[in-house]
Write a protein that holds these residues in place. Sequence first.
Motif, PDB file in Angstrom:
ATOM      1  N   ASP A 126       0.951  -1.284   0.117  1.00  0.00           N
ATOM      2  CA  ASP A 126      -0.115  -0.094  -0.027  1.00  0.00           C
ATOM      3  C   ASP A 126       0.839   1.253   0.099  1.00  0.00           C
ATOM      4  N   LEU A 127       1.829   1.280  -0.739  1.00  0.00           N
ATOM      5  CA  LEU A 127       2.704   2.566  -0.983  1.00  0.00           C
ATOM      6  C   LEU A 127       1.973   3.842  -1.497  1.00  0.00           C
ATOM      7  N   PRO A 128       2.132   4.690  -1.154  1.00  0.00           N
ATOM      8  CA  PRO A 128       1.567   6.154  -1.407  1.00  0.00           C
ATOM      9  C   PRO A 128       1.947   6.331  -2.809  1.00  0.00           C
ATOM     10  N   ASP A 129       0.977   6.983  -3.441  1.00  0.00           N
ATOM     11  CA  ASP A 129       1.191   7.539  -4.997  1.00  0.00           C
ATOM     12  C   ASP A 129       2.130   8.865  -4.845  1.00  0.00           C
ATOM     13  N   THR A 130       3.312   8.759  -5.060  1.00  0.00           N
ATOM     14  CA  THR A 130       4.203   9.827  -5.101  1.00  0.00           C
ATOM     15  C   THR A 130       4.258  10.796  -6.195  1.00  0.00           C
ATOM     16  N   THR A 131       3.547  10.373  -7.294  1.00  0.00           N
ATOM     17  CA  THR A 131       3.592  11.312  -8.536  1.00  0.00           C
ATOM     18  C   THR A 131       2.452  12.111  -8.343  1.00  0.00           C
ATOM     19  N   LEU A 132       1.390  12.193  -7.530  1.00  0.00           N
ATOM     20  CA  LEU A 132       0.250  13.284  -7.432  1.00  0.00           C
ATOM     21  C   LEU A 132       0.458  13.728  -6.099  1.00  0.00           C
ATOM     22  N   GLN A 133       1.171  13.454  -5.138  1.00  0.00           N
ATOM     23  CA  GLN A 133       1.101  13.994  -3.705  1.00  0.00           C
ATOM     24  C   GLN A 133       2.408  14.199  -3.273  1.00  0.00           C
ATOM     25  N   ALA A 134       2.499  15.307  -2.414  1.00  0.00           N
ATOM     26  CA  ALA A 134       3.735  15.949  -1.927  1.00  0.00           C
ATOM     27  C   ALA A 134       3.548  15.503  -0.511  1.00  0.00           C
ATOM     28  N   GLY A 135       5.021  15.265   0.015  1.00  0.00           N
ATOM     29  CA  GLY A 135       4.998  15.239   1.716  1.00  0.00           C
ATOM     30  C   GLY A 135       4.964  13.736   1.818  1.00  0.00           C
ATOM     31  N   VAL A 136       5.006  12.657   0.860  1.00  0.00           N
ATOM     32  CA  VAL A 136       4.780  11.384   1.192  1.00  0.00           C
ATOM     33  C   VAL A 136       5.879  10.556   0.971  1.00  0.00           C
ATOM     34  N   GLU A 137       7.109  10.898   0.631  1.00  0.00           N
ATOM     35  CA  GLU A 137       8.227  10.254   0.230  1.00  0.00           C
ATOM     36  C   GLU A 137       8.665   9.231   1.685  1.00  0.00           C
ATOM     37  N   GLY A 138       8.712  10.111   2.728  1.00  0.00           N
ATOM     38  CA  GLY A 138       8.991   9.400   3.867  1.00  0.00           C
ATOM     39  C   GLY A 138       8.369   8.072   4.107  1.00  0.00           C
ATOM     40  N   GLU A 139       6.903   8.445   3.914  1.00  0.00           N
ATOM     41  CA  GLU A 139       5.954   7.033   4.301  1.00  0.00           C
ATOM     42  C   GLU A 139       6.441   6.012   3.165  1.00  0.00           C
ATOM     43  N   PHE A 140       6.586   6.486   1.951  1.00  0.00           N
ATOM     44  CA  PHE A 140       6.710   5.458   0.769  1.00  0.00           C
ATOM     45  C   PHE A 140       8.227   4.616   1.053  1.00  0.00           C
ATOM     46  N   GLU A 143       3.320  18.057  -6.939  1.00  0.00           N
ATOM     47  CA  GLU A 143       2.896  19.338  -6.164  1.00  0.00           C
ATOM     48  C   GLU A 143       1.530  19.895  -6.484  1.00  0.00           C
ATOM     49  N   GLN A 144       1.259  19.723  -7.976  1.00  0.00           N
ATOM     50  CA  GLN A 144      -0.050  20.222  -8.501  1.00  0.00           C
ATOM     51  C   GLN A 144      -1.136  19.241  -8.262  1.00  0.00           C
ATOM     52  N   GLY A 145      -0.938  17.908  -8.005  1.00  0.00           N
ATOM     53  CA  GLY A 145      -1.910  16.913  -7.782  1.00  0.00           C
ATOM     54  C   GLY A 145      -2.565  16.534  -9.190  1.00  0.00           C
TER      55      GLY A 145
END
Length: 204
Positions: A47-61, A140-142
């Motif tokens: 359940d990796l976060p979608d890093t292509t459309l969200q900012a601030g999720v790299e750490g969770e990824f 960053e733009q989503g």
Amino acid sequence: MKWILYDIGGVLELVDDDRWPQMLEKSWSVRLGLTVEALRARLDAADLPDTTLQAGVEGEFWQKFAAALALDDAEVAAMRAQLWDAYCGEANVELLEHARSLRGRAGLAILSNSGDGAREEEERRFQLSSIFDPICYSHEQGVAKPDAGAYLTALGRMGARAEDVLFIDDNDAPARGAESCGIRAVLHRDNATTIAAIERFLAN
């Protein structure tokens, strides 16, 4: 004022975006003693976060990535570095220097599909902000190319009219997406042809 709007991967960076993810996946599979299918299955289940459309999720990824593959901090750091090396490739020096030479003649901006962390990595390697403003990243733009929202958001940030913008991308779908929004587009194949197209656009 006229604007030149650039993609990054395959244009300002010398990298094959169609090949490096698969090559990296194979390298990681060998490194971990897994088949590609097993690697994919573990990451799909994480359940990796979608890093292509969200900012601030790299750490969770990377936290979930590490847990899924039972990696220690050193292994994660090495694989993260490997990913960004593959993602960023090398600078397209000729095209970057041509862009720099256009300052005062045109506005210079970037519209790129991206992953969270790309701004920091690409700035550290290539100092893109010394040439381009704004730099519009999908995470960053989503919204990502070729969705019309990606181009319209970029136009808003540029303060530009569509007819005053030339967009450069190495893939057909994003180029056609730009054209659907009234932006002229060039399909990048080599530096000489792209530079000639930019100069024609600015001369007219």
